[in-house]
Design an enzyme around this catalytic site. Sequence first.
Site, PDB file in Angstrom:
ATOM      1  NE  ARG A 252       0.901  -4.356  11.385  1.00  0.00           N
ATOM      2  CZ  ARG A 252       2.012  -4.632   9.964  1.00  0.00           C
ATOM      3  NH1 ARG A 252       3.234  -4.931  10.674  1.00  0.00           N
ATOM      4  NH2 ARG A 252       1.450  -3.472   9.917  1.00  0.00           N
TER       5      ARG A 252
ATOM      6  NE  ARG B 101       5.735  -0.476  10.255  1.00  0.00           N
ATOM      7  CZ  ARG B 101       4.707  -0.125   9.712  1.00  0.00           C
ATOM      8  NH1 ARG B 101       4.847   0.648   9.260  1.00  0.00           N
ATOM      9  NH2 ARG B 101       3.701  -0.494  10.031  1.00  0.00           N
TER      10      ARG B 101
ATOM     11  NE  ARG C  89       7.309  -2.878   6.481  1.00  0.00           N
ATOM     12  CZ  ARG C  89       5.988  -2.780   6.578  1.00  0.00           C
ATOM     13  NH1 ARG C  89       5.666  -2.235   5.243  1.00  0.00           N
ATOM     14  NH2 ARG C  89       5.432  -2.246   7.499  1.00  0.00           N
TER      15      ARG C  89
ATOM     16  NE  ARG D 117      -5.462  -1.435   9.593  1.00  0.00           N
ATOM     17  CZ  ARG D 117      -4.144  -0.289   9.036  1.00  0.00           C
ATOM     18  NH1 ARG D 117      -4.378  -0.080   8.769  1.00  0.00           N
ATOM     19  NH2 ARG D 117      -3.279  -1.588   9.527  1.00  0.00           N
TER      20      ARG D 117
ATOM     21  CE  LYS E  67      -2.428  -0.673   3.550  1.00  0.00           C
ATOM     22  NZ  LYS E  67      -2.337  -1.261   4.730  1.00  0.00           N
TER      23      LYS E  67
HETATM   24  P1  AMP Z   1      -0.326   0.246   8.661  1.00  0.00           P
HETATM   25  O1  AMP Z   1       0.167   1.144   9.031  1.00  0.00           O
HETATM   26  O2  AMP Z   1      -1.941   0.677   8.088  1.00  0.00           O
HETATM   27  O3  AMP Z   1      -0.417  -0.966   8.802  1.00  0.00           O
HETATM   28  O4  AMP Z   1      -1.072   0.786  10.185  1.00  0.00           O
HETATM   29  C1  AMP Z   1       0.023   0.525  11.240  1.00  0.00           C
HETATM   30  C2  AMP Z   1      -1.236   0.074  13.415  1.00  0.00           C
HETATM   31  O5  AMP Z   1      -1.451   1.272  12.478  1.00  0.00           O
HETATM   32  C3  AMP Z   1      -2.181  -0.144  12.589  1.00  0.00           C
HETATM   33  O6  AMP Z   1      -1.502  -2.214  13.349  1.00  0.00           O
HETATM   34  C4  AMP Z   1      -2.464  -0.299  13.756  1.00  0.00           C
HETATM   35  O7  AMP Z   1      -2.103  -0.634  15.626  1.00  0.00           O
HETATM   36  C5  AMP Z   1      -2.921   1.726  14.055  1.00  0.00           C
HETATM   37  N1  AMP Z   1      -3.884   1.578  12.572  1.00  0.00           N
HETATM   38  C6  AMP Z   1      -3.995   2.142  11.368  1.00  0.00           C
HETATM   39  N2  AMP Z   1      -4.781   2.328  10.749  1.00  0.00           N
HETATM   40  C7  AMP Z   1      -5.547   1.804  11.773  1.00  0.00           C
HETATM   41  C8  AMP Z   1      -6.887   2.306  11.741  1.00  0.00           C
HETATM   42  N3  AMP Z   1      -7.736   2.501  10.284  1.00  0.00           N
HETATM   43  N4  AMP Z   1      -8.051   1.642  12.691  1.00  0.00           N
HETATM   44  C9  AMP Z   1      -7.158   1.719  14.115  1.00  0.00           C
HETATM   45  N5  AMP Z   1      -5.561   0.759  13.520  1.00  0.00           N
HETATM   46  C10 AMP Z   1      -5.353   1.323  12.802  1.00  0.00           C
END
Ligand code: AMP
Length: 218
Positions: free
Chosen positions: A171, A160, A127, A88, A13
């Site tokens: 996840r 990370r 990563r 999400r 993404k």
């Molecule tokens: P990402 O970089 O999009 O994978 O987001 C990293 C982390 O941020 C996720 O594993 C969640 O803990 C939190 N997060 C990001 N977007 C959301 C969302 N829309 N709803 C809930 N948690 C989120």
Amino acid sequence: MRIVFLAPPGAGKGTQGALIKQQYKINQLSTGDILREHKEKKTDLGKEARIYMDAGELVPDDIIISMLKEEIQKDSYSNGFLLDGFPRTIPQAEALDRIFNEFNLKIDAAILIEVPKHELISRLSARRTCRQCGASFHLIFNPPILPNICDLCGEALFQRPDDQKETILNRLKIYESTTRSLVDYYSQKGIVNRIDGIGEVADVFKRIKTVLESVKQN
Ligand code: AMP
């Protein structure tokens, strides 16, 4: 153009979003990036979100929805945007519909990047991310020139906390049990476009572009 990105963690993404942003001159609105910024700056929101993020859990809907609503009203998104990492959950998708109704906006397309689970695990565990500029590398397929140093800005790379094996599995489990239901939600609206996420970055982008060109003409 207003696009929702539906894809499991590790599907690309961030990378594809950056290319879409460049090609279509729209801003990427990544809830993960915004939360990471809060975490770095140790704001109240960052301190609260950190507990969920580091465990690979979702941040509660009420927190993320009000953050999104505030963000989406900024001038930098008036040309359109690519929503990366939001919604999400179904309550988030329903909240997004309400926000769009309120501002008289419409979602033009939902892009679903599909990548098999074993490939996602391999991508995420290898990563390494730059703390400074956010660039990401893959230890095998896209390694930095100097070990653990960002090619772009020279800062140290790090893994990370949520890219560690146990957290990755959590996840992906959450994606399957919660986020995947959004594919049905947006399929019912007739706006889901499935993209094969395997292959070179440029090839995947070509597939996305084919979809977006037809969206643009409608
Ligand atoms: P990402 O970089 O999009 O994978 O987001 C990293 C982390 O941020 C996720 O594993 C969640 O803990 C939190 N997060 C990001 N977007 C959301 C969302 N829309 N709803 C809930 N948690 C989120």
